[in-house]
Design a protein around this motif. Structure first.
Motif, mmCIF file in Angstrom:
data_model
loop_
_atom_site.group_PDB
_atom_site.id
_atom_site.type_symbol
_atom_site.label_atom_id
_atom_site.label_comp_id
_atom_site.label_asym_id
_atom_site.label_seq_id
_atom_site.Cartn_x
_atom_site.Cartn_y
_atom_site.Cartn_z
ATOM 1 N N LEU A 50 0.840 -1.199 0.000
ATOM 2 C CA LEU A 50 0.000 0.000 0.000
ATOM 3 C C LEU A 50 0.877 1.253 0.000
ATOM 4 O O LEU A 50 0.948 1.988 0.981
ATOM 5 C CB LEU A 50 -0.928 -0.022 1.221
ATOM 6 N N PRO A 51 1.578 1.487 -1.114
ATOM 7 C CA PRO A 51 2.429 2.679 -1.194
ATOM 8 C C PRO A 51 1.666 3.891 -1.707
ATOM 9 O O PRO A 51 0.539 3.780 -2.198
ATOM 10 C CB PRO A 51 3.482 2.256 -2.218
ATOM 11 N N MET A 52 2.310 5.046 -1.613
ATOM 12 C CA MET A 52 1.806 6.232 -2.300
ATOM 13 C C MET A 52 2.981 6.941 -2.943
ATOM 14 O O MET A 52 4.100 6.949 -2.411
ATOM 15 C CB MET A 52 1.039 7.163 -1.358
ATOM 16 N N ALA A 53 2.747 7.485 -4.123
ATOM 17 C CA ALA A 53 3.737 8.333 -4.768
ATOM 18 C C ALA A 53 3.797 9.652 -4.015
ATOM 19 O O ALA A 53 2.773 10.171 -3.572
ATOM 20 C CB ALA A 53 3.365 8.563 -6.230
ATOM 21 N N ILE A 54 5.001 10.186 -3.841
ATOM 22 C CA ILE A 54 5.170 11.412 -3.057
ATOM 23 C C ILE A 54 5.559 12.584 -3.960
ATOM 24 O O ILE A 54 5.972 12.408 -5.104
ATOM 25 C CB ILE A 54 6.226 11.233 -1.948
ATOM 26 N N ASP A 55 5.390 13.770 -3.411
ATOM 27 C CA ASP A 55 5.678 14.990 -4.164
ATOM 28 C C ASP A 55 7.172 15.317 -4.131
ATOM 29 O O ASP A 55 7.582 16.456 -3.895
ATOM 30 C CB ASP A 55 4.836 16.158 -3.651
ATOM 31 N N ARG A 56 7.975 14.307 -4.374
ATOM 32 C CA ARG A 56 9.417 14.417 -4.623
ATOM 33 C C ARG A 56 9.698 13.528 -5.812
ATOM 34 O O ARG A 56 9.219 12.396 -5.855
ATOM 35 C CB ARG A 56 10.238 14.009 -3.403
ATOM 36 N N ALA A 57 10.451 14.035 -6.775
ATOM 37 C CA ALA A 57 10.500 13.355 -8.061
ATOM 38 C C ALA A 57 11.832 13.567 -8.759
ATOM 39 O O ALA A 57 12.650 14.395 -8.362
ATOM 40 C CB ALA A 57 9.362 13.864 -8.959
ATOM 41 N N VAL A 58 12.033 12.786 -9.827
ATOM 42 C CA VAL A 58 13.124 12.991 -10.773
ATOM 43 C C VAL A 58 12.537 13.659 -12.014
ATOM 44 O O VAL A 58 11.494 13.233 -12.520
ATOM 45 C CB VAL A 58 13.792 11.654 -11.156
ATOM 46 N N TRP A 59 13.207 14.701 -12.475
ATOM 47 C CA TRP A 59 12.771 15.461 -13.648
ATOM 48 C C TRP A 59 13.842 15.384 -14.727
ATOM 49 O O TRP A 59 15.032 15.459 -14.432
ATOM 50 C CB TRP A 59 12.550 16.926 -13.288
ATOM 51 N N ILE A 60 13.414 15.253 -15.978
ATOM 52 C CA ILE A 60 14.340 15.271 -17.119
ATOM 53 C C ILE A 60 13.779 16.203 -18.182
ATOM 54 O O ILE A 60 12.666 15.995 -18.686
ATOM 55 C CB ILE A 60 14.551 13.878 -17.733
ATOM 56 N N ALA A 61 14.518 17.262 -18.518
ATOM 57 C CA ALA A 61 14.204 18.099 -19.683
ATOM 58 C C ALA A 61 14.986 17.521 -20.859
ATOM 59 O O ALA A 61 16.192 17.272 -20.743
ATOM 60 C CB ALA A 61 14.608 19.544 -19.419
ATOM 61 N N LEU A 62 14.322 17.317 -22.005
ATOM 62 C CA LEU A 62 14.991 16.571 -23.078
ATOM 63 C C LEU A 62 14.469 16.959 -24.453
ATOM 64 O O LEU A 62 13.413 17.577 -24.581
ATOM 65 C CB LEU A 62 14.795 15.070 -22.873
ATOM 66 N N ALA A 71 2.728 14.980 0.273
ATOM 67 C CA ALA A 71 1.424 14.850 -0.364
ATOM 68 C C ALA A 71 1.468 13.672 -1.325
ATOM 69 O O ALA A 71 2.524 13.343 -1.875
ATOM 70 C CB ALA A 71 1.066 16.133 -1.110
ATOM 71 N N ALA A 72 0.322 13.024 -1.525
ATOM 72 C CA ALA A 72 0.226 11.907 -2.466
ATOM 73 C C ALA A 72 0.168 12.464 -3.885
ATOM 74 O O ALA A 72 -0.747 13.218 -4.235
ATOM 75 C CB ALA A 72 -1.010 11.062 -2.168
ATOM 76 N N ALA A 73 1.137 12.100 -4.706
ATOM 77 C CA ALA A 73 1.308 12.690 -6.034
ATOM 78 C C ALA A 73 0.888 11.721 -7.131
ATOM 79 O O ALA A 73 0.790 10.518 -6.910
ATOM 80 C CB ALA A 73 2.777 13.077 -6.222
ATOM 81 N N PRO A 74 0.659 12.237 -8.335
ATOM 82 C CA PRO A 74 0.382 11.345 -9.470
ATOM 83 C C PRO A 74 1.645 10.643 -9.942
ATOM 84 O O PRO A 74 2.765 11.054 -9.630
ATOM 85 C CB PRO A 74 -0.156 12.305 -10.537
ATOM 86 N N GLY A 75 1.454 9.582 -10.729
ATOM 87 C CA GLY A 75 2.586 8.815 -11.257
ATOM 88 C C GLY A 75 3.287 9.538 -12.381
ATOM 89 O O GLY A 75 3.031 10.718 -12.669
ATOM 90 N N ALA A 76 4.189 8.813 -13.042
ATOM 91 C CA ALA A 76 5.069 9.389 -14.052
ATOM 92 C C ALA A 76 4.283 10.123 -15.135
ATOM 93 O O ALA A 76 3.236 9.667 -15.595
ATOM 94 C CB ALA A 76 5.914 8.282 -14.681
ATOM 95 N N SER A 77 4.833 11.256 -15.568
ATOM 96 C CA SER A 77 4.137 12.096 -16.547
ATOM 97 C C SER A 77 5.119 12.646 -17.559
ATOM 98 O O SER A 77 6.342 12.666 -17.332
ATOM 99 C CB SER A 77 3.418 13.256 -15.841
ATOM 100 N N ILE A 78 4.570 13.112 -18.689
ATOM 101 C CA ILE A 78 5.372 13.775 -19.721
ATOM 102 C C ILE A 78 4.646 15.043 -20.144
ATOM 103 O O ILE A 78 3.420 15.053 -20.242
ATOM 104 C CB ILE A 78 5.617 12.853 -20.940
#
Length: 383
Positions: free
Chosen positions: A47-59, A372-379
């Motif tokens: 029972l995990p939650m995605a958190i409002d800390r992330a890896v970002w890539i500009a490409l 905060a519970a964040a959404p999953g991977a996005s583009i």
């Protein structure tokens, strides 16, 4: 730094490096596991939650088969050719290269160049590696015209970590980074990969408490725990401990040696606690969730034996705060982070007082985050 700040950082760094804005910005979150620890590789429930800390890539895409990534966090640039994938023996770039290897077996990939940065603490049990894998997957999918399927991408990211990086992780980290939902935890059946979003109770907050310790060289300990669960399943005649309930385990306890029994007791009990916690979350019963979370920590400490003095200390300090519903270590153990469910109105007070008390008691500098519970991977396409 907040998410928007990191996004702007990688976009600005990309423009400075390449003289033009990026074509895309990929993002993938870290995660905290509320309950369901060391159950994923037994086909169980988490029972995990995605958190409002992330890896970002500009490409942006390249016209050739090369991938070039500048890491702001490590102060270096890594490059490789999609047509000649060879391991360099370790480091952050192996997670990107591993994704190219896993994706390239099934899909036609195009090269790209980018700038990456993240604020998921490394080695803390918050899945910075899965966040990098899924951000890279989003980047490859964007430049290569690949339709995004969160479950498929999570499985490919797990394959990258198992087969390329060499870590025998379960599916949880990649699945929550790929498929998380804002405001919700995600109940994951690690056998079927079915997921169910579960709302956090109104008026609560999730707080991550980094003890300032790291796992170190404990691969043999992790592998011993995993092997013990496999031995228990073999002796009980089931595919995995997912297929045993608490009553059955206790009735057949004499068939297992004392250590194997303790390991199995944790996994079997943790599966039942995880399902009960999901049901309690759905009915908004924060007190019951907290009780189950506390029981999870005791089981990880006493039966699975993957806690340590600092984790126990910060959990006990958290549990003593009047705003805390429950707390436990989170992640594989032997160091890293704990997690607490607390009253949202008192979350800042909780973070400050627990941090101060831990610093005084243990002599290490903690880092305490209200998440905060964040959404999953996005583009995002940059126009």
């Amino acid at each position: 730094m907040n998410d928007n700040g990191l996004r702007e950082t990688v976009v600005r760094a990309f423009a400075e490096r390449f003289g033009a804005p990026p074509a895309f910005v990929a993002r993938a979150p870290g995660r905290v596991n509320l309950i369901g620890e060391h159950t994923d590789y037994s086909g169980g429930f988490v029972l995990p939650m995605a958190i409002d800390r992330a890896v970002w890539i500009a490409l942006r895409p390249r016209a050739d088969s090369r991938v070039s990534v500048a890491s702001l966090d490590f102060g270096e640039t890594g490059e490789f050719d999609l047509g000649r994938l060879e391991s360099a023996g370790g480091g952050w770039l192996e997670y990107v290269r591993g994704m190219a290897w896993a994706l390239g077996d099934e899909l036609a990939l195009r090269g790209w160049e980018g700038v990456a940065s993240g604020d998921v603490p490394k080695g803390a049990g918050l899945s910075s590696s899965a966040a990098l894998e899924l951000a890279a997957a989003r980047a490859f999918a964007a430049v290569s015209g690949i339709d995004w399927d969160a479950r498929r991408m999570a499985l490919l990211a797990q394959r990258a970590e198992n087969g390329w990086v060499g870590v025998r992780c379960g599916i949880m980290d990649q699945m929550i980074s790929a498929a998380g939902e804002a405001g919700h935890a995600l109940l994951i059946d690690c056998r079927s990969l079915e997921t169910r979003p579960v709302p956090l109770p109104p008026g609560t907050a999730v707080v991550v408490m980094d003890t300032g310790t790291r796992r170190g060289l404990v691969d043999s300990e992790y592998n011993e725990r995993r092997r013990a669960t496999e031995v228990a399943a073999e002796r009980l005649g089931v595919p995995a401990l997912r297929d045993v309930d608490v009553a059955t385990l206790e009735s057949r306890a004499a068939e297992l040696d004392p250590v194997t029994l303790r390991r199995a007791r944790h996994v079997v009990g943790e599966n039942e606690r995880t399902l009960a916690a999901a049901a309690a979350l759905e009915r908004g019963d924060a007190a019951e969730v907290g009780r189950l979370v506390d029981l999870s920590h005791a089981s990880l400490r006493d039966d699975f034996q993957v806690s340590r003095r600092e984790l126990d200390a910060i959990v006990e300090l958290a549990q003593a705060h009047p705003a805390c519903f429950g707390a436990r270590m989170t992640g594989a153990g032997f160091g890293g982070c704990a997690v607490a469910l607390v009253e949202r109105s008192a979350a800042d007070d909780f973070a400050r007082k627990v941090g101060d008390a831990y610093r005084a008691a243990v002599g290490l500098e903690p880092r305490v985050y209200v998440c905060a519970a964040a959404p999953g991977a996005s583009i995002e396409e940059v126009r």
